[in-house]
Design an enzyme around this catalytic site. Structure first.
Site, PDB file in Angstrom:
ATOM      1  N   HIS A  33       0.861  -1.180   0.000  1.00  0.00           N
ATOM      2  CA  HIS A  33       0.000   0.000   0.000  1.00  0.00           C
ATOM      3  C   HIS A  33       0.897   1.228   0.000  1.00  0.00           C
ATOM      4  O   HIS A  33       2.051   1.176   0.425  1.00  0.00           O
ATOM      5  CB  HIS A  33      -0.888   0.020   1.242  1.00  0.00           C
ATOM      6  CG  HIS A  33      -1.958  -1.020   1.235  1.00  0.00           C
ATOM      7  ND1 HIS A  33      -3.022  -0.978   2.098  1.00  0.00           N
ATOM      8  CD2 HIS A  33      -2.134  -2.132   0.486  1.00  0.00           C
ATOM      9  CE1 HIS A  33      -3.812  -2.011   1.886  1.00  0.00           C
ATOM     10  NE2 HIS A  33      -3.285  -2.737   0.907  1.00  0.00           N
ATOM     11  N   GLU A  68       1.121   3.811   1.879  1.00  0.00           N
ATOM     12  CA  GLU A  68       1.697   4.175   3.170  1.00  0.00           C
ATOM     13  C   GLU A  68       2.869   3.272   3.546  1.00  0.00           C
ATOM     14  O   GLU A  68       3.880   3.748   4.078  1.00  0.00           O
ATOM     15  CB  GLU A  68       0.637   4.079   4.282  1.00  0.00           C
ATOM     16  CG  GLU A  68      -0.584   4.934   4.060  1.00  0.00           C
ATOM     17  CD  GLU A  68      -1.739   4.202   3.388  1.00  0.00           C
ATOM     18  OE1 GLU A  68      -2.899   4.486   3.755  1.00  0.00           O
ATOM     19  OE2 GLU A  68      -1.494   3.362   2.505  1.00  0.00           O
ATOM     20  N   CYS A  78      -6.051   1.882   5.972  1.00  0.00           N
ATOM     21  CA  CYS A  78      -6.668   0.626   6.402  1.00  0.00           C
ATOM     22  C   CYS A  78      -6.044   0.202   7.739  1.00  0.00           C
ATOM     23  O   CYS A  78      -5.077   0.813   8.205  1.00  0.00           O
ATOM     24  CB  CYS A  78      -6.439  -0.446   5.337  1.00  0.00           C
ATOM     25  SG  CYS A  78      -4.725  -1.043   5.252  1.00  0.00           S
ATOM     26  N   CYS A 117      -2.195  -0.376   7.589  1.00  0.00           N
ATOM     27  CA  CYS A 117      -1.385   0.827   7.438  1.00  0.00           C
ATOM     28  C   CYS A 117      -1.354   1.676   8.697  1.00  0.00           C
ATOM     29  O   CYS A 117      -0.300   2.178   9.079  1.00  0.00           O
ATOM     30  CB  CYS A 117      -1.864   1.632   6.234  1.00  0.00           C
ATOM     31  SG  CYS A 117      -1.524   0.770   4.671  1.00  0.00           S
TER      32      CYS A 117
END
EC number: 3.5.4.33
Length: 154
Positions: free
Chosen positions: A56, A58, A86, A89
């Site tokens: 992701h 991040e 999410c 993260c």
């Protein structure tokens, strides 16, 4: 939320990274990690390209910052991300000791900072992240809607 001028600059950079993700066929999310008013890590969603469900935006930004700084803890840093993080993260940001999170669009399905849940407020964590949402939220949400609209039409 309007944010400061610096916040807007960093969020616009994150939006440009999100556009790179969309161009690569990835969900358009971009992230920028800032420390002492400078970018120390950036990333955009790449789980498809990297064959990595943890890639992701991040996480990519946190990994880049850790490699650059030679540290796994990033106190005093601020994460700018185009979509509410999410659970994975926000968990990584808590472990990294990120001080502040600024996100653009809310995520009512999987957002962990008020959208679907509020993991950043869990009292069992020994670190708290200051969270602000909504900076450039309309632009980020429009980018996401367009991406998924095009996907459904394909």
């Amino acid at each position: 939320m309007n944010g400061t001028t610096a916040d807007s600059v960093f969020m616009n950079h994150a939006l440009a990274l999100a556009a790179r993700a969309a161009a690569a066929g990835e969900v358009p999310v971009g992230a920028v990690l800032v420390l002492d008013e400078g970018i120390v890590g950036e990333g955009f969603n790449q789980p498809i390209a990297l064959h990595d469900p943890t890639a992701h935006a991040e996480i990519v930004a946190l990994r880049a910052a850790g490699a650059l700084l030679g540290a796994y803890r990033l106190p005093g840093s601020t994460m700018f991300v185009t979509l509410e993080p999410c659970p994975m993260c926000i968990g990584a940001m808590i472990h990294a000791r990120v001080e502040r999170l600024v996100f653009a669009a809310s995520d009512p399905k999987t957002g962990a900072c008020g959208g679907a849940m509020s993991l950043h407020r869990d009292s069992t964590h020994n670190h708290r992240i200051a969270v602000e949402g909504g900076l450039e939220g309309d632009r980020a949400a429009a980018m996401l809607r367009e991406f998924f609209r095009a996907r459904r039409g394909a």
